[in-house]
Write a protein that holds these residues in place. Structure first.
Motif, mmCIF file in Angstrom:
data_model
loop_
_atom_site.group_PDB
_atom_site.id
_atom_site.type_symbol
_atom_site.label_atom_id
_atom_site.label_comp_id
_atom_site.label_asym_id
_atom_site.label_seq_id
_atom_site.Cartn_x
_atom_site.Cartn_y
_atom_site.Cartn_z
ATOM 1 N N THR A 112 -17.703 24.446 -34.279
ATOM 2 C CA THR A 112 -18.908 23.683 -34.610
ATOM 3 C C THR A 112 -18.541 22.360 -35.261
ATOM 4 O OG1 THR A 112 -19.927 25.802 -35.100
ATOM 5 C CG2 THR A 112 -21.169 23.849 -35.709
ATOM 6 N N ILE A 113 -17.629 22.418 -36.216
ATOM 7 C CA ILE A 113 -17.240 21.200 -36.920
ATOM 8 C C ILE A 113 -16.592 20.200 -35.969
ATOM 9 C CG2 ILE A 113 -15.650 20.283 -38.673
ATOM 10 C CD1 ILE A 113 -16.329 22.707 -40.382
ATOM 11 N N PHE A 114 -15.716 20.718 -35.125
ATOM 12 C CA PHE A 114 -15.052 19.833 -34.154
ATOM 13 C C PHE A 114 -16.071 19.177 -33.224
ATOM 14 C CE2 PHE A 114 -13.165 18.994 -30.023
ATOM 15 C CZ PHE A 114 -12.093 18.199 -30.381
ATOM 16 N N LYS A 115 -17.018 19.948 -32.745
ATOM 17 C CA LYS A 115 -18.029 19.394 -31.832
ATOM 18 C C LYS A 115 -18.912 18.377 -32.540
ATOM 19 C CE LYS A 115 -18.856 23.374 -28.867
ATOM 20 N NZ LYS A 115 -19.927 24.341 -28.560
ATOM 21 N N MET A 116 -19.305 18.707 -33.759
ATOM 22 C CA MET A 116 -20.153 17.765 -34.496
ATOM 23 C C MET A 116 -19.456 16.427 -34.631
ATOM 24 S SD MET A 116 -21.677 20.136 -37.541
ATOM 25 C CE MET A 116 -22.841 19.043 -38.327
ATOM 26 N N LYS A 117 -18.170 16.494 -34.955
ATOM 27 C CA LYS A 117 -17.422 15.256 -35.169
ATOM 28 C C LYS A 117 -17.163 14.538 -33.849
ATOM 29 C CE LYS A 117 -15.290 12.250 -37.531
ATOM 30 N NZ LYS A 117 -16.188 11.352 -38.273
ATOM 31 N N THR A 118 -16.666 15.274 -32.857
ATOM 32 C CA THR A 118 -16.147 14.635 -31.656
ATOM 33 C C THR A 118 -17.230 14.338 -30.625
ATOM 34 O OG1 THR A 118 -14.182 15.948 -32.043
ATOM 35 C CG2 THR A 118 -14.278 14.752 -29.977
ATOM 36 N N GLY A 130 -14.424 18.431 -18.769
ATOM 37 C CA GLY A 130 -15.331 18.666 -19.889
ATOM 38 C C GLY A 130 -15.627 20.145 -20.062
ATOM 39 N N LEU A 131 -15.877 20.827 -18.956
ATOM 40 C CA LEU A 131 -16.183 22.259 -19.034
ATOM 41 C C LEU A 131 -14.964 23.034 -19.515
ATOM 42 C CD1 LEU A 131 -18.338 22.712 -15.808
ATOM 43 C CD2 LEU A 131 -19.120 22.454 -18.156
ATOM 44 N N ALA A 132 -13.780 22.615 -19.045
ATOM 45 C CA ALA A 132 -12.553 23.285 -19.499
ATOM 46 C C ALA A 132 -12.389 23.114 -21.008
ATOM 47 C CB ALA A 132 -11.342 22.724 -18.766
ATOM 48 N N ILE A 133 -12.717 21.917 -21.499
ATOM 49 C CA ILE A 133 -12.610 21.671 -22.936
ATOM 50 C C ILE A 133 -13.569 22.578 -23.705
ATOM 51 C CG2 ILE A 133 -13.083 19.979 -24.755
ATOM 52 C CD1 ILE A 133 -12.000 17.829 -22.833
ATOM 53 N N LEU A 134 -14.805 22.662 -23.226
ATOM 54 C CA LEU A 134 -15.788 23.497 -23.929
ATOM 55 C C LEU A 134 -15.363 24.970 -23.903
ATOM 56 C CD1 LEU A 134 -19.141 21.886 -22.781
ATOM 57 C CD2 LEU A 134 -18.151 21.854 -25.061
ATOM 58 N N GLU A 135 -14.785 25.374 -22.784
ATOM 59 C CA GLU A 135 -14.338 26.759 -22.683
ATOM 60 C C GLU A 135 -13.221 27.026 -23.683
ATOM 61 O OE1 GLU A 135 -14.254 27.614 -18.490
ATOM 62 O OE2 GLU A 135 -13.486 29.630 -18.940
ATOM 63 N N CYS A 136 -12.323 26.062 -23.795
ATOM 64 C CA CYS A 136 -11.223 26.209 -24.757
ATOM 65 C C CYS A 136 -11.751 26.256 -26.192
ATOM 66 C CB CYS A 136 -10.238 25.055 -24.627
ATOM 67 S SG CYS A 136 -9.105 25.240 -23.245
ATOM 68 N N LEU A 137 -12.779 25.477 -26.458
ATOM 69 C CA LEU A 137 -13.317 25.453 -27.821
ATOM 70 C C LEU A 137 -13.896 26.806 -28.224
ATOM 71 C CD1 LEU A 137 -15.076 21.975 -28.028
ATOM 72 C CD2 LEU A 137 -12.960 22.703 -29.104
ATOM 73 N N ASP A 138 -14.293 27.570 -27.221
ATOM 74 C CA ASP A 138 -14.806 28.921 -27.471
ATOM 75 C C ASP A 138 -13.788 29.818 -28.145
ATOM 76 O OD1 ASP A 138 -17.297 28.880 -26.648
ATOM 77 O OD2 ASP A 138 -17.047 30.368 -25.064
ATOM 78 N N GLN A 139 -12.525 29.505 -27.899
ATOM 79 C CA GLN A 139 -11.487 30.378 -28.441
ATOM 80 C C GLN A 139 -11.216 30.101 -29.913
ATOM 81 O OE1 GLN A 139 -8.217 29.982 -25.739
ATOM 82 N NE2 GLN A 139 -9.476 30.592 -24.004
ATOM 83 N N LEU A 140 -11.743 28.995 -30.401
ATOM 84 C CA LEU A 140 -11.614 28.743 -31.836
ATOM 85 C C LEU A 140 -12.628 29.604 -32.571
ATOM 86 C CD1 LEU A 140 -11.718 24.852 -31.835
ATOM 87 C CD2 LEU A 140 -9.725 26.317 -31.682
ATOM 88 N N ASN A 141 -12.452 29.735 -33.882
ATOM 89 C CA ASN A 141 -13.517 30.434 -34.579
ATOM 90 C C ASN A 141 -14.745 29.529 -34.645
ATOM 91 O OD1 ASN A 141 -13.790 29.022 -37.103
ATOM 92 N ND2 ASN A 141 -11.870 29.956 -37.739
ATOM 93 N N GLU A 142 -15.893 30.143 -34.916
ATOM 94 C CA GLU A 142 -17.146 29.444 -34.721
ATOM 95 C C GLU A 142 -17.287 28.208 -35.610
ATOM 96 O OE1 GLU A 142 -19.746 32.644 -33.621
ATOM 97 O OE2 GLU A 142 -21.445 31.403 -34.229
#
Lengths: 86, 183
Positions: free
Chosen positions: B137-143, B121-133
């Motif tokens: 945000t949209i991906f997290k809201m949905k998923t 889970g932490l690795a996923i969140l870290e990877c999401l940081d590399q996307l633009n904001e």
């Protein structure tokens, strides 16, 4: 009836979030039958969903985040006030 | 080497979810986790001058968080005087449920599994940081939050097909990043 790869990609994502209609599902399956690339993507994407589920991510609620922000803001103004005094 | 800078206004949006996932598995209580996280942010603010810019902002905050968690353990243990071991004995109130409980227990993950999933889970969140904001945000809201497509589209003023393109790109980037860092 025929689907382009980018249309198929959209349906792949919808499928992962269970938002495809039956009609779309059939169209997608048909496309995947003929298109190796999309089929690979579809399968990898399924695995990613599995990982996401396994990771069982939690999120702070909007309210919780606002609370954090408020606290940071308060503290920040205190810190900068102290710096001004010195 | 380029130095890292601190950006306290962005901390909550960038790291709150990460810190939360890190903490919740260790303290197992939402309120306590939130307290520890606010303490962490405040401690971070107060020791900004000690940040040398060698570590990333996230690593630095995590190191503060770790200390706060240890503090919490200490406080907790000294107030109770001793460590507490909790066991779930089937109690007599729901007798008859015990068989189902036992069966359900078999499918409960071991602690190691849980820890591994948390790291994933932490690795996923870290990877999401590399996307633009916006993407992240949209991906997290949905998923993660499971918010309706329509609601997200309204909030960001985008069309559904726009939305799915964003999700698609986010997932491709996430898969690539995980492949590199996790497997």
């Amino acid at each position: 009836m025929k689907l382009s790869c980018s249309e198929a990609a959209e349906l792949c994502e919808k499928a992962e979030y269970k938002e495809v209609s039956l009609r779309e599902k059939i169209k997608l399956k048909l496309h995947l039958y003929f298109c190796r690339m999309c089929k690979n993507y579809y399968q990898d994407n399924k695995k990613l969903s599995g990982l996401l589920k396994k990771a069982d991510l939690k999120a702070c609620s909007h309210q919780e985040k606002e609370n954090f922000k408020e606290k940071i803001k308060q503290e920040n103004s205190q810190v900068s006030n102290q710096q001004k005094k010195h | 080497m380029e130095k890292n800078h601190l950006n306290p206004e962005k901390w909550v949006d960038r790291y709150a979810d990460y810190l939360f996932n890190y903490t919740i598995v260790r303290v197992n209580d939402r309120e306590v986790a939130n307290d520890i996280i606010s303490e962490t942010f405040l401690a971070g603010l107060n020791s900004m001058k000690n940040f040398k810019g060698e570590a990333s902002e996230r690593t630095w905050l995590i190191s503060i968080l770790k200390r706060k968690i240890i503090d919490y353990y200490r406080r907790n243990n000294s107030s109770k005087g001793q460590a507490e071991v909790k066991m779930n004995f089937p109690n007599s109130d729901n007798e008859g449920d015990w068989l189902e409980e036992k069966v359900a227990d078999l499918s409960v993950m071991t602690a190691e599994d849980q820890m591994e999933n948390r790291e994933l889970g932490l690795a996923i969140l870290e990877c999401l940081d590399q996307l633009n904001e916006k993407q992240a945000t949209i991906f997290k809201m949905k998923t993660i939050d499971g918010i309706d497509t329509e609601a997200i589209c309204n909030e960001f003023n985008i069309s559904p097909s726009n939305f799915w393109v964003i999700i698609h790109r986010a997932r491709i980037a996430l898969a690539k990043c995980l492949e590199k860092n996790w497997f």
